[in-house]
Design an enzyme around this catalytic site. Sequence first.
Site, PDB file in Angstrom:
ATOM      1  N   ASP A 329       0.859  -1.181   0.000  1.00 19.45           N
ATOM      2  CA  ASP A 329       0.000   0.000   0.000  1.00 19.45           C
ATOM      3  C   ASP A 329       0.887   1.219   0.000  1.00 19.45           C
ATOM      4  O   ASP A 329       2.071   1.122   0.313  1.00 19.45           O
ATOM      5  CB  ASP A 329      -0.759   0.084   1.338  1.00 19.45           C
ATOM      6  CG  ASP A 329      -1.950  -0.813   1.349  1.00 19.45           C
ATOM      7  OD1 ASP A 329      -2.380  -1.209   0.274  1.00 19.45           O
ATOM      8  OD2 ASP A 329      -2.438  -1.097   2.469  1.00 19.45           O
ATOM      9  N   THR A 331      -0.471   4.555   1.422  1.00 23.48           N
ATOM     10  CA  THR A 331      -0.799   5.400   2.568  1.00 23.48           C
ATOM     11  C   THR A 331      -0.461   4.717   3.893  1.00 23.48           C
ATOM     12  O   THR A 331      -0.959   3.630   4.181  1.00 23.48           O
ATOM     13  CB  THR A 331      -2.294   5.748   2.526  1.00 23.48           C
ATOM     14  OG1 THR A 331      -2.577   6.209   1.214  1.00 23.48           O
ATOM     15  CG2 THR A 331      -2.633   6.811   3.544  1.00 23.48           C
TER      16      THR A 331
HETATM   17  P1  ATP Z   1      -3.156   3.023  -0.352  1.00 23.99           P
HETATM   18  O1  ATP Z   1      -3.767   1.856  -1.044  1.00 23.99           O
HETATM   19  O2  ATP Z   1      -1.965   3.554  -0.993  1.00 23.99           O
HETATM   20  O3  ATP Z   1      -3.022   2.865   1.115  1.00 23.99           O
HETATM   21  P2  ATP Z   1      -5.495   4.101   0.113  1.00 23.99           P
HETATM   22  O4  ATP Z   1      -5.903   2.726   0.457  1.00 23.99           O
HETATM   23  O5  ATP Z   1      -5.465   5.098   1.208  1.00 23.99           O
HETATM   24  O6  ATP Z   1      -4.187   4.137  -0.595  1.00 23.99           O
HETATM   25  P3  ATP Z   1      -7.933   4.680  -0.790  1.00 23.99           P
HETATM   26  O7  ATP Z   1      -8.174   4.876   0.650  1.00 23.99           O
HETATM   27  O8  ATP Z   1      -8.557   3.550  -1.513  1.00 23.99           O
HETATM   28  O9  ATP Z   1      -6.420   4.571  -1.009  1.00 23.99           O
HETATM   29  O10 ATP Z   1      -8.244   6.042  -1.495  1.00 23.99           O
HETATM   30  C1  ATP Z   1      -8.406   6.126  -2.870  1.00 23.99           C
HETATM   31  C2  ATP Z   1      -9.002   7.451  -3.265  1.00 23.99           C
HETATM   32  O11 ATP Z   1     -10.270   7.575  -2.639  1.00 23.99           O
HETATM   33  C3  ATP Z   1      -8.209   8.642  -2.821  1.00 23.99           C
HETATM   34  O12 ATP Z   1      -7.295   9.041  -3.807  1.00 23.99           O
HETATM   35  C4  ATP Z   1      -9.258   9.699  -2.635  1.00 23.99           C
HETATM   36  O13 ATP Z   1      -9.549  10.330  -3.866  1.00 23.99           O
HETATM   37  C5  ATP Z   1     -10.457   8.901  -2.215  1.00 23.99           C
HETATM   38  N1  ATP Z   1     -10.583   8.884  -0.756  1.00 23.99           N
HETATM   39  C6  ATP Z   1      -9.714   8.434   0.133  1.00 23.99           C
HETATM   40  N2  ATP Z   1     -10.172   8.534   1.378  1.00 23.99           N
HETATM   41  C7  ATP Z   1     -11.380   9.084   1.273  1.00 23.99           C
HETATM   42  C8  ATP Z   1     -12.393   9.444   2.197  1.00 23.99           C
HETATM   43  N3  ATP Z   1     -12.221   9.266   3.492  1.00 23.99           N
HETATM   44  N4  ATP Z   1     -13.518   9.980   1.733  1.00 23.99           N
HETATM   45  C9  ATP Z   1     -13.696  10.163   0.424  1.00 23.99           C
HETATM   46  N5  ATP Z   1     -12.803   9.846  -0.499  1.00 23.99           N
HETATM   47  C10 ATP Z   1     -11.657   9.304  -0.092  1.00 23.99           C
END
Ligand code: ATP
Length: 949
Positions: A329, A331
Amino acid sequence: MGANGREWHSFAVEEVARLLQTDVDRGLKEVEVPELQKKFGPNELKGQKGVNPWKVLLGQFTNGLTVILLLAAVVSYAVQDYAEGGVLAFVIIFNAAVGFVQEYRAEKTMDALRRMASPTAKVIRDGGLDRISSPGVVPGDLIVLEVGDVVPADCRLIEVLNLEVDEAMLTGESLPVAKSVEPIKEDQASLGDRLNMVYSSTTLTKGRARGIAVATGMKTEIGKITKSISETASNSTPMQRRLNQMAYVLFGISLLLAVIVFAVNKFKFETTIILYAVSLSIAVIPEGLIAVITIVMALGVRRMATQQALVRKLVALESLQAVTNICSDKTGTLTEGKMTVTSIWLSGKDQLSVSGDGWNTTGHIYLRDQVLDNSDLLSDIRFRLLVECSALCNTANIVEASGGKVWGDPTEIALQVFAYKFQMGKPTFKKTKEQLTEFPFSSDVKRMSMLCRDVGRDEFEIYTKGAENVLRVCDRVIKNGSEVEIVSKEDFMQTVEAQIQIMAKQGLRVLVVAYGKETESGMGKPVMKWAREDVERSLVFLGLLGIRDTPRPESKRAVDQCYRAGIIVHMLTGDHQDTALAIAKEVGIIRPPPNRAEESVVPLFNPVMTAQEFDALSEEEIDDLAELPLVIARCTPATKVRMIEALHRRKKFAAMTGDGVNDAPSLKKADVGIAMGAGSDVAKQSSEIVLTDNNFATIVMAVSEGRRIFSNIRKFVLHLISTNVGEVIVLIIGLAFKDRSGLSVFPLAPVQILYLNMLTSTPPAMALGVEAASKEVMNLPPHTKGLFGKELLADMMAYGIIMGGLILTDWVLVIYAFGDGNLGLECNSAENLAECNTVFRARSTILIVFTWMLLLHAYNCRHVRFSLFTKDGGGASKIFSNRLLVVSVFVGAMLPIPPVYIPTLNTEIFKQETISWEWGIVIVSVVAFFICSEVYKFCKRKIMTSHPI
Ligand code: ATP
C-alpha cells in the site's frame, strides 16, 4: 443477565451508562480500569486458544525420529544390554524434555503473538480513543466499532450509522442484521431480536457504531456457548512437514540397513549383531534436529516481535526468505499516513495553499505569498460549503484540538483539522445540522457522502467527497453566488481533470468536493429509504482539496535494499495515477534512468498503470507484458487479487499488504499476507504477519530476518546430516571387519554415536542457528528452491564421505598399521576386555577424531563456499564473533576425554579404552579434515559460478 433482574437491551442508553458508571462521550476513567479488570478478569474465552501441554508432550513421542530411538531401546533391553538401553531411554527422555520445554514456550509465544495481533478493540477512555487488545476490555468501556471489526464484547449500542452485523455464528441467521439504538421493551426477546445489542465475536459488515460493553469474557453470549470458536491455523510449516517426511525416509533407511547388517552376518541373530543394527539405526537419525529447528524458529519469532512484526503463522518465516515481489500500500506504509490539507482549488480561481502542519488546528490560507482573510474567503458560498463538507462528511473526531487528541482515518482527520482552522469543526454544527445517514467510503467506490437535515427545515443536504468519479455526478457549478447548469460537461471535466493532474503531480491526494439539496417530496420517498444512488446524483461541484502525505524517511532506503536483494517492489494504491507516480519516484520504486549496476532490475516498460487499464487486460495479455506494472493507481481490492494471480502465474513469490475488510482475499492469496496493526480484524485474521508500526521498512526487516533464519537452518542441517552420513559410511564399511567368530565388529558403539549426535553436534548446530546475518543476506536474489537444494545435498554427501573416509582410515591405522591387527572376540560387548584392547583403543581414537572434526565442521558450515581464512567465510576476524559457537566448540572439545579416561565408564558403557600414542593420529586426522574441506570449497568456488543456494 443485565442489572436489576432485567436484560441490558431493555434499558435506555442513559440507564446503562449510569448502571455501569461510564460516560457516553468520554468513556471510563483510565484510573478505574485496573480495578475493573481485576474484578471482571480478562475478556477472553477459557480454553479458546491456549496451549495444551499434554498435546505438546505427546507430540514429542510421536515423531518418526523418536519412534526409531524407542525401537532401538526396546531391542537393547530385549538383548539384555541394559547399559545401552538405559542410555537410549535417557536420550529419549532428555530429547522429549528439551523438545517439550522449547515447543511449549514457542507455542506460548505464538499464542501471545496471535493474541496481540488480533483481535483488538477501539475504546474511548478519558475522552481519547485507544486501540487495545480485546482481553483488556471491561464492562463499562465505550467501544467504537467500524466495518470489518470483530465485536470485542457484548455491547449495548448507543450510536449507529447504517450498522449491519453478521451474527450467523450466534443466531444462525445468514443475512447481516441492521441495528438501532432504541430500547426493546420485551425483556425476554430472543438474541436475534435484540437489535440494540451487538455480541462478542460477531463481525460488522457495514456502517459504524458506538456501544457500551456490558459483558466480557465467559459472561458474553458466545462465552455461554461452550464450543470453541478459535481458528485452527496449522502451525507446522512446509519445511517442518518435509523434515517429518525425512524422518520416515530415515526410518526406512534404518530398517534397510538393519537387513544389510543381518545379511552380511548371514542372518545370525546374535546379540552382538543386533546391537550393530541398533547402532546403524541410531546413526542415521539427526537426534538434535527437531529441537534445534524449534528453538531457532521460536527465537526468530521473538526477535521479529521486538521489531514490530508479529508472526501469526510460523510458515511466514519460511515464506519470507523466498519473497520475490512485495506489493505494498502507499498510505501509511510507504508514507507517514499523517495527512494535511495543503491546497484548495475553486473553479476559475488560482490554487490556494494552506499553512499549519499535521494536526495543528490553526493555519492560514495563502495565495502565493499573500495571506488571505478567512472571513473574505468564507463569504464565497463555494468556500463555505467546501469547509462544511470537510467537517460534516467526515468520520473523524477531534477530542482536544489543543492536545492533538484525534481519532479516525488520516484523510478524515486532515479534513476535520482543515475545518477547525476556520472554527467550523463538526461540533459547531451540532445544533444546526443533524447527520442522518452516511454512505461510507470504501476502496471500491472511492467516495463518501453524508446526508444531513438542516434543523428546523424540510430540506436535506448532501455532502460528497471522493476521487474524480464524483465529477460524473455533478451537473451544476456555483457562479457569482448562484447555482448554474454545466453547459458543456466535456469542457468542465477537462478543466477540472487538468487541475487534478497539476495537484496530483505535486504528490497530493486530491479530493473532489460536491454538494446537493433534496426534499422528500422531490425524491418521491421518505428520507429513510434514500439509497446511495438517490443522493449521489445531480450534485453541485464545489472544488478540490489537495492533501499532503509525506513519504516516511526510511522508505527509500528500504526500497533500495529490496532492489539489491532482487525483490521487486510494487505500489498498489487507491490514489490518482500522478499522485502515485510522484510518491513512487520519491521513494525510489520508479527510478531515474539506469546506471550500469542496476540495469538488470530497472524497468524498461511502462511501470505505471491504472487499475482500470490493468483490469481491462485479459490474463493472456497480462502474461504477455514484459514486466508487471510497478505502480497500480486507483487500485481496488479486486485488482490486488488479480495482481497476486498474475505474479503466481509468473512463478513469483509475493508478499501483499492490506488493512481493509476487502483486502482479506488478496491477503489470503498472497504467499505472505501482511496486515497493518491499525487495520481491520478480518484483514489480520487473513494474514501471516501483522505489522504493529504499519511501516514498509519493517517488511524489509522481516524479509531479511526470514533470510537469516533460513540460511542458518541450512547451515545446521548441513552440519547435523553430514555427521549422520559420515557415521553411516563408517558403520556400513565397518561391516567388513569381522572377528574370529565371523561376526562384524562395530567401529563406533551405539552410545558413542548418541554421544556424538546429541552432545557434540547439537550445541554447535544450535550456535549456527543463531548466527548473525551475513552481509550477503540482502545482496543475493531470493532463495526459492526450498531447503534441500542440490548444493546442500552435495555438501552433505561430500563432508560425510570425507569424515567417514578419515575415520575408517584411523580405524585401520590403529588396528592394523600400529596395532596387532586383533579384532578379538565379542568386542561389541564388554565381556573380553583383554582380547578387545586394540579394538577399544581404536574406538577411543575415532570418538575423539570425530568429535573434533565435528566442531571444526561447524566453522565450515558458516559459509557454503568461502574459505575459513577469508573474511566472508567466517574468517579469522570472525572466529570469536559467535560466542555460543566458541563456547560449544571449547566445551565440546573436552567432552570425549571423560568417556575415554574414566574407568568402567569407558569399557562398560562406551566400549573403549584409554589411549596414548593414538593422540598423534588424532591431530593428523583433524588437520587432514581441515585441508580436505578447504580443497572441497576451493573446487566449488572454481566450478560453481551461480549464487550459493
Ligand atoms: P493506499 O492503497 O496507498 O493505502 P489508500 O488505500 O489510502 O491508498 P484509498 O483509501 O482507496 O487509497 O483512497 C483512494 C481514493 O479515494 C483517494 O485518492 C481519494 O480520492 C479517495 N478517498 C480516500 N479517502 C477518502 C475518504 N475518506 N472519503 C472520500 N474519499 C476518499
